[in-house]
Design a protein around this motif. Sequence first.
Motif, PDB file in Angstrom:
ATOM      1  N   ALA A   1       0.847  -1.200   0.000  1.00  8.86           N
ATOM      2  CA  ALA A   1       0.000   0.000   0.000  1.00  8.86           C
ATOM      3  C   ALA A   1       0.882   1.250   0.000  1.00  8.86           C
ATOM      4  O   ALA A   1       0.751   2.131   0.846  1.00  8.86           O
ATOM      5  CB  ALA A   1      -0.935   0.005   1.197  1.00  8.86           C
ATOM      6  N   ALA A   2       1.786   1.317  -0.969  1.00  7.63           N
ATOM      7  CA  ALA A   2       2.776   2.395  -0.989  1.00  7.63           C
ATOM      8  C   ALA A   2       2.183   3.691  -1.535  1.00  7.63           C
ATOM      9  O   ALA A   2       1.342   3.681  -2.441  1.00  7.63           O
ATOM     10  CB  ALA A   2       3.973   1.987  -1.839  1.00  7.63           C
ATOM     11  N   SER A   3       2.667   4.801  -0.985  1.00  2.79           N
ATOM     12  CA  SER A   3       2.227   6.102  -1.497  1.00  2.79           C
ATOM     13  C   SER A   3       3.302   7.155  -1.318  1.00  2.79           C
ATOM     14  O   SER A   3       4.160   7.056  -0.440  1.00  2.79           O
ATOM     15  CB  SER A   3       0.941   6.563  -0.798  1.00  2.79           C
ATOM     16  N   ILE A   4       3.223   8.159  -2.175  1.00  2.00           N
ATOM     17  CA  ILE A   4       4.102   9.328  -2.161  1.00  2.00           C
ATOM     18  C   ILE A   4       3.199  10.551  -2.115  1.00  2.00           C
ATOM     19  O   ILE A   4       2.277  10.668  -2.926  1.00  2.00           O
ATOM     20  CB  ILE A   4       4.974   9.369  -3.429  1.00  2.00           C
ATOM     21  N   THR A   5       3.450  11.445  -1.183  1.00  2.60           N
ATOM     22  CA  THR A   5       2.669  12.684  -1.091  1.00  2.60           C
ATOM     23  C   THR A   5       3.622  13.857  -0.978  1.00  2.60           C
ATOM     24  O   THR A   5       4.530  13.847  -0.138  1.00  2.60           O
ATOM     25  CB  THR A   5       1.732  12.671   0.132  1.00  2.60           C
ATOM     26  N   ALA A   6       3.430  14.848  -1.823  1.00  3.94           N
ATOM     27  CA  ALA A   6       4.246  16.058  -1.778  1.00  3.94           C
ATOM     28  C   ALA A   6       3.369  17.240  -1.393  1.00  3.94           C
ATOM     29  O   ALA A   6       2.260  17.394  -1.911  1.00  3.94           O
ATOM     30  CB  ALA A   6       4.902  16.322  -3.134  1.00  3.94           C
ATOM     31  N   VAL A   7       3.866  18.051  -0.463  1.00  3.29           N
ATOM     32  CA  VAL A   7       3.135  19.262  -0.075  1.00  3.29           C
ATOM     33  C   VAL A   7       3.575  20.394  -0.991  1.00  3.29           C
ATOM     34  O   VAL A   7       4.717  20.842  -0.938  1.00  3.29           O
ATOM     35  CB  VAL A   7       3.384  19.611   1.403  1.00  3.29           C
ATOM     36  N   SER A   8       2.666  20.817  -1.834  1.00  2.00           N
ATOM     37  CA  SER A   8       2.918  21.913  -2.774  1.00  2.00           C
ATOM     38  C   SER A   8       2.315  23.195  -2.190  1.00  2.00           C
ATOM     39  O   SER A   8       2.444  23.447  -0.992  1.00  2.00           O
ATOM     40  CB  SER A   8       2.334  21.572  -4.151  1.00  2.00           C
TER      41      SER A   8
ATOM     42  N   ASN B   1       0.539  11.678  -5.010  1.00  2.00           N
ATOM     43  CA  ASN B   1      -0.386  12.805  -5.007  1.00  2.00           C
ATOM     44  C   ASN B   1       0.286  14.047  -4.420  1.00  2.00           C
ATOM     45  O   ASN B   1       1.303  13.948  -3.731  1.00  2.00           O
ATOM     46  CB  ASN B   1      -1.631  12.483  -4.172  1.00  2.00           C
ATOM     47  N   ALA B   2      -0.312  15.189  -4.685  1.00  2.00           N
ATOM     48  CA  ALA B   2       0.137  16.447  -4.094  1.00  2.00           C
ATOM     49  C   ALA B   2      -0.993  17.054  -3.275  1.00  2.00           C
ATOM     50  O   ALA B   2      -2.175  16.843  -3.571  1.00  2.00           O
ATOM     51  CB  ALA B   2       0.583  17.424  -5.175  1.00  2.00           C
TER      52      ALA B   2
ATOM     53  N   LEU C   1      -4.782  10.980   1.975  1.00  2.00           N
ATOM     54  CA  LEU C   1      -4.146  10.483   0.757  1.00  2.00           C
ATOM     55  C   LEU C   1      -3.130   9.385   1.048  1.00  2.00           C
ATOM     56  O   LEU C   1      -2.928   8.486   0.234  1.00  2.00           O
ATOM     57  CB  LEU C   1      -3.486  11.634   0.004  1.00  2.00           C
ATOM     58  N   VAL C   2      -2.472   9.454   2.201  1.00  2.00           N
ATOM     59  CA  VAL C   2      -1.544   8.389   2.584  1.00  2.00           C
ATOM     60  C   VAL C   2      -2.305   7.095   2.876  1.00  2.00           C
ATOM     61  O   VAL C   2      -1.816   5.999   2.591  1.00  2.00           O
ATOM     62  CB  VAL C   2      -0.716   8.814   3.817  1.00  2.00           C
ATOM     63  N   SER C   3      -3.494   7.213   3.405  1.00  2.00           N
ATOM     64  CA  SER C   3      -4.284   6.051   3.806  1.00  2.00           C
ATOM     65  C   SER C   3      -4.507   5.080   2.647  1.00  2.00           C
ATOM     66  O   SER C   3      -4.850   5.486   1.533  1.00  2.00           O
ATOM     67  CB  SER C   3      -5.644   6.505   4.334  1.00  2.00           C
ATOM     68  N   PRO C   4      -4.362   3.775   2.901  1.00  4.67           N
ATOM     69  CA  PRO C   4      -4.682   2.780   1.878  1.00  4.67           C
ATOM     70  C   PRO C   4      -6.128   2.855   1.396  1.00  4.67           C
ATOM     71  O   PRO C   4      -6.450   2.322   0.333  1.00  4.67           O
ATOM     72  CB  PRO C   4      -4.406   1.448   2.581  1.00  4.67           C
TER      73      PRO C   4
END
Length: 253
Positions: free
Chosen positions: A131-138, A178-179, A228-231
């Motif tokens: 359940a991998a994720s990448i989140t960037a704070v823009s 996601n951002a 958004l991090v949540s599976p």
Amino acid sequence: MDMLLTDRVVLVTGGSRGIGRAVVAALAAEGARVAFCARDADGCAAAEQELRAGSADVAGTAVDVADGDALTAWVEATAQRFGRIDAVVANVSALAIGPGEANWRSSFEIDLLHTVRLVEAAMPHLERSDAASITAVSSVSGREIDFADGSYGVMKAALVHYVSGLAFDLAAKGIRANAVSPGNVYFPGGVWENIEQNNPELFAHAMGLNPTGRMGSPEETAYAVVSLVSPRASRISGTNLLVDGAVTRGVQL
């Protein structure tokens, strides 16, 4: 609702204060194990102590994210400590607003390149997660032309483009990207408190643009990040989620 984050390992850059600190706290409250970094060693230690006092499983480390080797070493040390990495949240910003080559270099190294390095260092571990994720704070400044145009706005826009590309490229591997783009976020010691004290005209102008009549809190942005991090957000990838209280006027198509 269970966010399915219990025992997930999440890395957060810039996690000792402001939005990052709120993200760390919110993730830990959902049962995640969180490693965070920031440049200030004392700030990291204090944040870790306070969060651990509330039974959060967190680890804070002093890291200058502009130092690629140090950032990579931190990612590897975290993977060794916790045994896995399920998600990364790139939150650090140089907040380099204004003209001058120094601001361009700082914005590139800290806002954009640190995100790229974080993702590349974590990728072998993310590929092993289910359940991998990448989140960037823009920022909304990456979507609209405002007082922070120039290096800050350009690099924040580049982050959204980078994340959108990751979402497409990594979809087959089951890795989401996601951002999150906050509007004005006010907290003690933050940039907007500083502006309120030292540039009241700009502060009043910014407040006047907020149709809610107020600025946001770090916790409000953290909610979006954790969601958004949540599976449970398994079908959400390649999005730029605005958290701005309707301050932006453009239409996302």
